[in-house]
Design a protein around this motif. Sequence first.
Motif, PDB file in Angstrom:
ATOM      1  N   THR A   1      -2.797   6.802   8.070  1.00  0.00           N
ATOM      2  CA  THR A   1      -3.217   5.716   8.443  1.00  0.00           C
ATOM      3  C   THR A   1      -2.675   4.326   8.052  1.00  0.00           C
ATOM      4  O   THR A   1      -2.393   3.606   8.771  1.00  0.00           O
ATOM      5  CB  THR A   1      -4.834   5.588   8.162  1.00  0.00           C
ATOM      6  N   ILE A   2      -2.133   4.327   6.694  1.00  0.00           N
ATOM      7  CA  ILE A   2      -1.510   3.207   6.279  1.00  0.00           C
ATOM      8  C   ILE A   2      -0.109   2.889   7.097  1.00  0.00           C
ATOM      9  O   ILE A   2       0.262   1.803   7.276  1.00  0.00           O
ATOM     10  CB  ILE A   2      -1.187   3.180   4.778  1.00  0.00           C
TER      11      ILE A   2
ATOM     12  N   PRO B   1      -1.325   2.096  11.163  1.00  0.00           N
ATOM     13  CA  PRO B   1      -2.925   1.743  11.401  1.00  0.00           C
ATOM     14  C   PRO B   1      -3.411   1.514  12.677  1.00  0.00           C
ATOM     15  O   PRO B   1      -4.521   1.592  12.729  1.00  0.00           O
ATOM     16  CB  PRO B   1      -2.785   0.306  10.661  1.00  0.00           C
TER      17      PRO B   1
ATOM     18  N   ASP C   1     -10.743   1.090   8.755  1.00  0.00           N
ATOM     19  CA  ASP C   1     -10.726   2.553   8.328  1.00  0.00           C
ATOM     20  C   ASP C   1      -9.924   2.728   7.032  1.00  0.00           C
ATOM     21  O   ASP C   1     -10.236   3.592   6.498  1.00  0.00           O
ATOM     22  CB  ASP C   1      -9.704   3.449   9.553  1.00  0.00           C
ATOM     23  N   ILE C   2      -8.884   1.806   6.697  1.00  0.00           N
ATOM     24  CA  ILE C   2      -8.231   2.026   5.358  1.00  0.00           C
ATOM     25  C   ILE C   2      -9.178   1.798   4.423  1.00  0.00           C
ATOM     26  O   ILE C   2      -9.122   2.662   3.140  1.00  0.00           O
ATOM     27  CB  ILE C   2      -6.973   1.194   5.500  1.00  0.00           C
TER      28      ILE C   2
ATOM     29  N   ALA D   1      -7.472  -3.920   2.013  1.00  0.00           N
ATOM     30  CA  ALA D   1      -7.770  -3.426   3.555  1.00  0.00           C
ATOM     31  C   ALA D   1      -9.056  -4.257   3.826  1.00  0.00           C
ATOM     32  O   ALA D   1      -9.214  -4.457   4.670  1.00  0.00           O
ATOM     33  CB  ALA D   1      -7.851  -2.057   3.517  1.00  0.00           C
TER      34      ALA D   1
ATOM     35  N   SER E   1       0.796  -1.087   0.062  1.00  0.00           N
ATOM     36  CA  SER E   1      -0.036  -0.007  -0.029  1.00  0.00           C
ATOM     37  C   SER E   1       0.669   1.176  -0.081  1.00  0.00           C
ATOM     38  O   SER E   1       0.530   2.349  -0.669  1.00  0.00           O
ATOM     39  CB  SER E   1      -1.144   0.044   0.933  1.00  0.00           C
TER      40      SER E   1
ATOM     41  N   LEU F   1      -5.197   8.971   4.752  1.00  0.00           N
ATOM     42  CA  LEU F   1      -5.138   7.766   4.444  1.00  0.00           C
ATOM     43  C   LEU F   1      -3.528   7.515   4.591  1.00  0.00           C
ATOM     44  O   LEU F   1      -3.072   6.343   4.881  1.00  0.00           O
ATOM     45  CB  LEU F   1      -5.603   7.646   2.880  1.00  0.00           C
TER      46      LEU F   1
ATOM     47  N   ALA G   1      -4.728   4.951  14.062  1.00  0.00           N
ATOM     48  CA  ALA G   1      -5.787   5.785  13.370  1.00  0.00           C
ATOM     49  C   ALA G   1      -6.825   6.150  14.253  1.00  0.00           C
ATOM     50  O   ALA G   1      -7.169   5.631  15.372  1.00  0.00           O
ATOM     51  CB  ALA G   1      -6.398   4.807  12.371  1.00  0.00           C
TER      52      ALA G   1
ATOM     53  N   ARG H   1      -8.055  -0.499  -1.178  1.00  0.00           N
ATOM     54  CA  ARG H   1      -9.517  -0.544  -0.622  1.00  0.00           C
ATOM     55  C   ARG H   1      -9.647  -2.237  -0.710  1.00  0.00           C
ATOM     56  O   ARG H   1     -10.202  -2.724   0.421  1.00  0.00           O
ATOM     57  CB  ARG H   1     -10.559  -0.050  -1.407  1.00  0.00           C
TER      58      ARG H   1
END
Length: 467
Positions: A168-169, A172, A130-131, A123, A86, A165, A175, A120
């Motif tokens: 968050t990646i 994680p 969340d991701i 994830a 990602s 994003l 988040a 997406r």
Amino acid sequence: MELEKLAERIWEIASDPKVKSEGIQQIALGIQTLVQEINEGKVPRDWAKGVSEALGAFEELADATPLPPQKISGLDRFVASFIQESQKRMAGLSLSINGVFDSDNQEAVRLSAEHLHAIRGGAAMLELRDIARLAGALEKCIVSYGKAKDLASPTRPILRAFAVLKSTIENPDEAVDALVDDVIEELELAIKQLKTRHDEFRRDQTSTDTRVLEQRILVVDDVSTIASSIGFILTELDIPVDVANSGSEALEKLRKGAYSLVISDVSMPDMDGYELVKAMKADEMLEDVPIILLTQLDSEEDRARGLAAGADDFLIKGSIGGGELVARVSDLLVDAPYVPTRAESRRSVLIVEDTETIAASIAFVLSEGPYDIEIAHNGRDALRKIALRDFDLIISDIEMPAMTGLELLKTLKESPRTKDIPFVVLTSRSSGANAQEAIRLGATRFLVKGEVGAEKLLGLVNEVLEV
């Protein structure tokens, strides 16, 4: 010098074939290099004391009880691999996302959507909620803006979502749900505004009477049960759906009658999905019809091949439930063409059946005729649907939860509004008592599922409705 002796001792240990430790060898080489640097005046001699103290601390650590090795679960390995992939996708997205705001932005929109779609999907599979939510909302916003052409760009929500994003990646576990929810809410508002402005623009550009227009979908799959399942999933859109069992049959239908959207399997005999896409894009009359390709396997190579051929989206068959297919179709229908309403008089049929596969099979059989089909899962569900609209025919099972078919029949025959609707009982229960009770209550026909083939059922419905 003590360090020289220490280096020699460590090197002796490192040279022992029983040890086989690269770490010890590196320590020995490091100390030898440090001694040489001290002798050459490159490093102050008082540093040697610090090194000795550090090695002493290491000796104390070695005497301590060792910690058990950390076990890495299979899921953790997948998550770590996903995060790594990602981050590569985000690097590519950072390059393409700026091009989204250019006037000639279609390639940037396509690349950005491709990166976000991959993030997406991974994830969602790993339940990184969340991701998945962030990537999905950002992808939808970018695609919506790509369709909006010259409308004002939602620059702030897109760039803010990209930043959140990315963060968050990278982290994680850190988040913040409230922040993620706020960003998604901002993206959804931007999508809604884009759609509203785009709809206004389209209304301004056309003066055609929409009462003579409709949107219609063509499903292409050589396996009839899969085609009927797709048709069943799409019933909530309340849009007519036709079926073709091969690529060549699909082309024939497309050239005889207009369609707003095509959903096609990839692997088919005669003409596969890729060839169908190419044939449509090479035809002036069909090149603007959007097409979704469906496949059994999630292959990046297959997806790239489909999009390169001209497909508008690419989905795995296993993911079309849970609203995914309906959401994708709804997005594409925003810009999909309206087509002339078919000349034939269409009849509405309500299928009341608690087994989805059977309901889908009946719907598939009737899709060959001029019928708009709706499905209810039991008698009570059927009553709710009948209260909202009129139906020309009801086909119902008997054994169902909440309310049986015979109870539904009795209720409908007692109401002046519904007492004249033809009611066909289609059940696996072949008892004479059920048949007699159904006819007594006013059933038009009593049929046993195993005794009625597709052709006979369609013929009987045509006969009852005088089609």
